[in-house]
Design a protein around this motif. Sequence first.
Motif, PDB file in Angstrom:
ATOM      1  N   VAL A   1       0.729  -1.104   0.627  1.00 36.36           N
ATOM      2  CA  VAL A   1       0.023  -0.046  -0.075  1.00 36.36           C
ATOM      3  C   VAL A   1       0.748   1.763   0.365  1.00 36.36           C
ATOM      4  CG1 VAL A   1      -2.353   1.177   1.106  1.00 36.36           C
ATOM      5  CG2 VAL A   1      -1.186  -1.222   1.395  1.00 36.36           C
ATOM      6  N   VAL A   2       0.619   2.111  -0.917  1.00 33.92           N
ATOM      7  CA  VAL A   2       1.731   3.354  -1.170  1.00 33.92           C
ATOM      8  C   VAL A   2       0.528   4.612  -0.268  1.00 33.92           C
ATOM      9  CG1 VAL A   2       2.225   4.866  -2.917  1.00 33.92           C
ATOM     10  CG2 VAL A   2       2.499   2.398  -3.399  1.00 33.92           C
ATOM     11  N   HIS A   3       1.760   5.559   0.230  1.00 30.93           N
ATOM     12  CA  HIS A   3       1.143   6.146   1.089  1.00 30.93           C
ATOM     13  C   HIS A   3       1.871   7.293   0.623  1.00 30.93           C
ATOM     14  CE1 HIS A   3      -1.166   3.882   4.278  1.00 30.93           C
ATOM     15  NE2 HIS A   3      -0.092   2.632   4.101  1.00 30.93           N
ATOM     16  N   VAL A   4       0.782   8.727   1.129  1.00 28.69           N
ATOM     17  CA  VAL A   4       1.915  10.130   1.322  1.00 28.69           C
ATOM     18  C   VAL A   4       1.145  10.723   2.194  1.00 28.69           C
ATOM     19  CG1 VAL A   4       2.008  12.093  -0.168  1.00 28.69           C
ATOM     20  CG2 VAL A   4       1.695  10.276  -1.151  1.00 28.69           C
ATOM     21  N   VAL A   5       2.625  11.230   3.083  1.00 27.23           N
ATOM     22  CA  VAL A   5       2.681  11.578   4.597  1.00 27.23           C
ATOM     23  C   VAL A   5       1.607  12.973   4.828  1.00 27.23           C
ATOM     24  CG1 VAL A   5       3.647  12.830   6.279  1.00 27.23           C
ATOM     25  CG2 VAL A   5       5.168  10.894   5.132  1.00 27.23           C
ATOM     26  N   GLN A   6       1.639  13.461   3.559  1.00 23.62           N
ATOM     27  CA  GLN A   6       1.146  14.956   3.747  1.00 23.62           C
ATOM     28  C   GLN A   6       1.593  15.071   4.652  1.00 23.62           C
ATOM     29  OE1 GLN A   6      -0.913  16.608   1.486  1.00 23.62           O
ATOM     30  NE2 GLN A   6      -2.650  17.339   2.186  1.00 23.62           N
ATOM     31  N   GLY A   7       3.032  15.624   4.800  1.00 19.96           N
ATOM     32  CA  GLY A   7       3.341  16.031   5.702  1.00 19.96           C
ATOM     33  C   GLY A   7       4.851  15.855   5.355  1.00 19.96           C
ATOM     34  N   GLY A   8       6.017  16.370   6.454  1.00 22.70           N
ATOM     35  CA  GLY A   8       7.922  15.905   6.332  1.00 22.70           C
ATOM     36  C   GLY A   8       8.016  14.252   6.627  1.00 22.70           C
ATOM     37  N   TYR A   9       8.700  13.978   6.187  1.00 25.16           N
ATOM     38  CA  TYR A   9       9.678  12.887   6.732  1.00 25.16           C
ATOM     39  C   TYR A   9       9.231  12.595   8.463  1.00 25.16           C
ATOM     40  CZ  TYR A   9      13.536  10.157   8.011  1.00 25.16           C
ATOM     41  OH  TYR A   9      14.084   8.688   8.082  1.00 25.16           O
ATOM     42  N   GLY A  10       9.908  13.453   8.756  1.00 26.03           N
ATOM     43  CA  GLY A  10       9.913  13.981  10.834  1.00 26.03           C
ATOM     44  C   GLY A  10       8.882  13.373  11.170  1.00 26.03           C
ATOM     45  N   ASP A  11       7.816  14.465  10.548  1.00 21.91           N
ATOM     46  CA  ASP A  11       6.743  14.501  10.588  1.00 21.91           C
ATOM     47  C   ASP A  11       6.286  12.868  11.005  1.00 21.91           C
ATOM     48  OD1 ASP A  11       5.725  17.221  10.821  1.00 21.91           O
ATOM     49  OD2 ASP A  11       5.805  17.388   9.061  1.00 21.91           O
ATOM     50  N   ALA A  12       6.026  12.252   9.872  1.00 20.89           N
ATOM     51  CA  ALA A  12       5.534  10.447  10.495  1.00 20.89           C
ATOM     52  C   ALA A  12       5.804  10.215  10.857  1.00 20.89           C
ATOM     53  CB  ALA A  12       5.810  10.113   8.597  1.00 20.89           C
ATOM     54  N   LEU A  13       7.521   9.902  11.558  1.00 11.57           N
ATOM     55  CA  LEU A  13       8.033   9.192  12.400  1.00 11.57           C
ATOM     56  C   LEU A  13       8.083   9.582  13.417  1.00 11.57           C
ATOM     57  CD1 LEU A  13      11.315   9.589  10.571  1.00 11.57           C
ATOM     58  CD2 LEU A  13      10.113   7.687  10.832  1.00 11.57           C
ATOM     59  N   ARG A  14       7.681  11.127  13.966  1.00 12.00           N
ATOM     60  CA  ARG A  14       7.046  11.253  15.319  1.00 12.00           C
ATOM     61  C   ARG A  14       5.362  10.989  15.384  1.00 12.00           C
ATOM     62  NH1 ARG A  14       3.637  15.320  16.153  1.00 12.00           N
ATOM     63  NH2 ARG A  14       4.048  16.030  14.003  1.00 12.00           N
ATOM     64  N   VAL A  15       4.537  10.864  14.297  1.00 12.92           N
ATOM     65  CA  VAL A  15       3.386  10.093  15.062  1.00 12.92           C
ATOM     66  C   VAL A  15       3.524   9.144  14.865  1.00 12.92           C
ATOM     67  CG1 VAL A  15       2.273  12.088  13.998  1.00 12.92           C
ATOM     68  CG2 VAL A  15       2.616  10.855  12.242  1.00 12.92           C
ATOM     69  N   PHE A  16       3.822   7.941  14.191  1.00 12.25           N
ATOM     70  CA  PHE A  16       4.519   6.728  14.753  1.00 12.25           C
ATOM     71  C   PHE A  16       4.913   6.602  15.680  1.00 12.25           C
ATOM     72  CE2 PHE A  16       4.571   5.945   9.741  1.00 12.25           C
ATOM     73  CZ  PHE A  16       3.463   6.344   9.792  1.00 12.25           C
ATOM     74  N   ARG A  17       5.557   7.680  16.389  1.00 10.06           N
ATOM     75  CA  ARG A  17       6.340   6.623  18.045  1.00 10.06           C
ATOM     76  C   ARG A  17       5.279   7.313  18.584  1.00 10.06           C
ATOM     77  NH1 ARG A  17      10.790   8.792  15.308  1.00 10.06           N
ATOM     78  NH2 ARG A  17      10.575  11.237  17.070  1.00 10.06           N
ATOM     79  N   ASP A  18       3.983   7.685  18.981  1.00 12.01           N
ATOM     80  CA  ASP A  18       2.599   8.233  19.257  1.00 12.01           C
ATOM     81  C   ASP A  18       1.780   7.447  19.779  1.00 12.01           C
ATOM     82  OD1 ASP A  18       0.675   9.983  20.868  1.00 12.01           O
ATOM     83  OD2 ASP A  18       0.344  11.313  19.481  1.00 12.01           O
ATOM     84  N   PRO A  19       2.597   6.970  20.473  1.00 12.67           N
ATOM     85  CA  PRO A  19       0.841   5.539  20.810  1.00 12.67           C
ATOM     86  C   PRO A  19      -0.116   6.193  20.978  1.00 12.67           C
ATOM     87  CG  PRO A  19       2.037   6.167  22.763  1.00 12.67           C
ATOM     88  CD  PRO A  19       2.954   6.820  21.556  1.00 12.67           C
ATOM     89  N   LEU A  20      -0.342   7.562  20.549  1.00 13.41           N
ATOM     90  CA  LEU A  20      -2.266   7.832  20.220  1.00 13.41           C
ATOM     91  C   LEU A  20      -2.558   7.610  19.618  1.00 13.41           C
ATOM     92  CD1 LEU A  20      -1.907  10.514  23.573  1.00 13.41           C
ATOM     93  CD2 LEU A  20      -2.822   7.773  23.541  1.00 13.41           C
ATOM     94  N   HIS A  21      -1.592   7.890  18.229  1.00 16.93           N
ATOM     95  CA  HIS A  21      -1.853   7.848  17.151  1.00 16.93           C
ATOM     96  C   HIS A  21      -2.562   7.163  16.375  1.00 16.93           C
ATOM     97  CE1 HIS A  21      -1.283   9.643  13.430  1.00 16.93           C
ATOM     98  NE2 HIS A  21      -0.705   8.604  12.523  1.00 16.93           N
ATOM     99  N   GLU A  22      -2.119   5.791  16.812  1.00 19.22           N
ATOM    100  CA  GLU A  22      -3.174   4.450  16.277  1.00 19.22           C
ATOM    101  C   GLU A  22      -2.841   3.802  14.890  1.00 19.22           C
ATOM    102  OE1 GLU A  22      -7.338   5.944  17.245  1.00 19.22           O
ATOM    103  OE2 GLU A  22      -6.983   4.646  19.837  1.00 19.22           O
ATOM    104  N   ALA A  23      -1.793   4.355  14.264  1.00 21.10           N
ATOM    105  CA  ALA A  23      -1.503   4.015  13.219  1.00 21.10           C
ATOM    106  C   ALA A  23       0.463   4.320  12.796  1.00 21.10           C
ATOM    107  CB  ALA A  23      -1.895   4.879  11.839  1.00 21.10           C
TER     108      ALA A  23
END
Length: 219
Positions: free
Chosen positions: A87-109
Amino acid sequence: MEADGERAPGVSRRRLLIGGAGTLVVAGAAGYAGRDGIRRWWWRASGKERPRTDGAVDHPGAEWVAASSANWRRAERPDDYAVDRIVVHVVQGGYGDALRVFRDPLHEAAAHYVVRKDGHVAQTVRELDVAFHAGNRRFNERSIGIEHEGYVDRPRGFTDAMYASSARLAAGICARYRIPVDRTHIVAHSEVPGTDHTDPGPHWDWERYLRLVREAPVS
């Protein structure tokens, strides 16, 4: 309560990443439920589990940046779930934004991989495991998610380096799991049944991407 990315065929409410109304439905995921149930039962009953190494990556050269354990589910793929989609995704933001929210347990994704504009790749979830990235439980169980830095309405952000690097990553995944390189098996996030997302959007060059995947060397 199950994590947001684990609903079937639920809709992801990812707080940062792109949303919208998807139109194309990729069929077939529901039909695998019975077969995967048998696979899971056999695998768990066997008592087998593969050894794991902290920080190990599945794609050579990827940087390991672990997602929160709240954003994925432990598995033993492809032994307990067949893997037959990317599955191909686009962040709608920056590389660092994606890594930050993926590390957030409240993000659920979280997706398995994030590709930066310069081609750098981070792996955040092992391919063995089920990442909550597609907004559909069955798709999550049988797919690998590749996130790309950028915005759906800014085609200049989809750089040559990004396309080439992502294609090498996808080619390796296809080789490992014998996934055909076509638009049935390499799909847009917007094409996942039940999603409300629009990524990677109309500017993602599918013809170019699939050609690069087919041409990419596999190590």
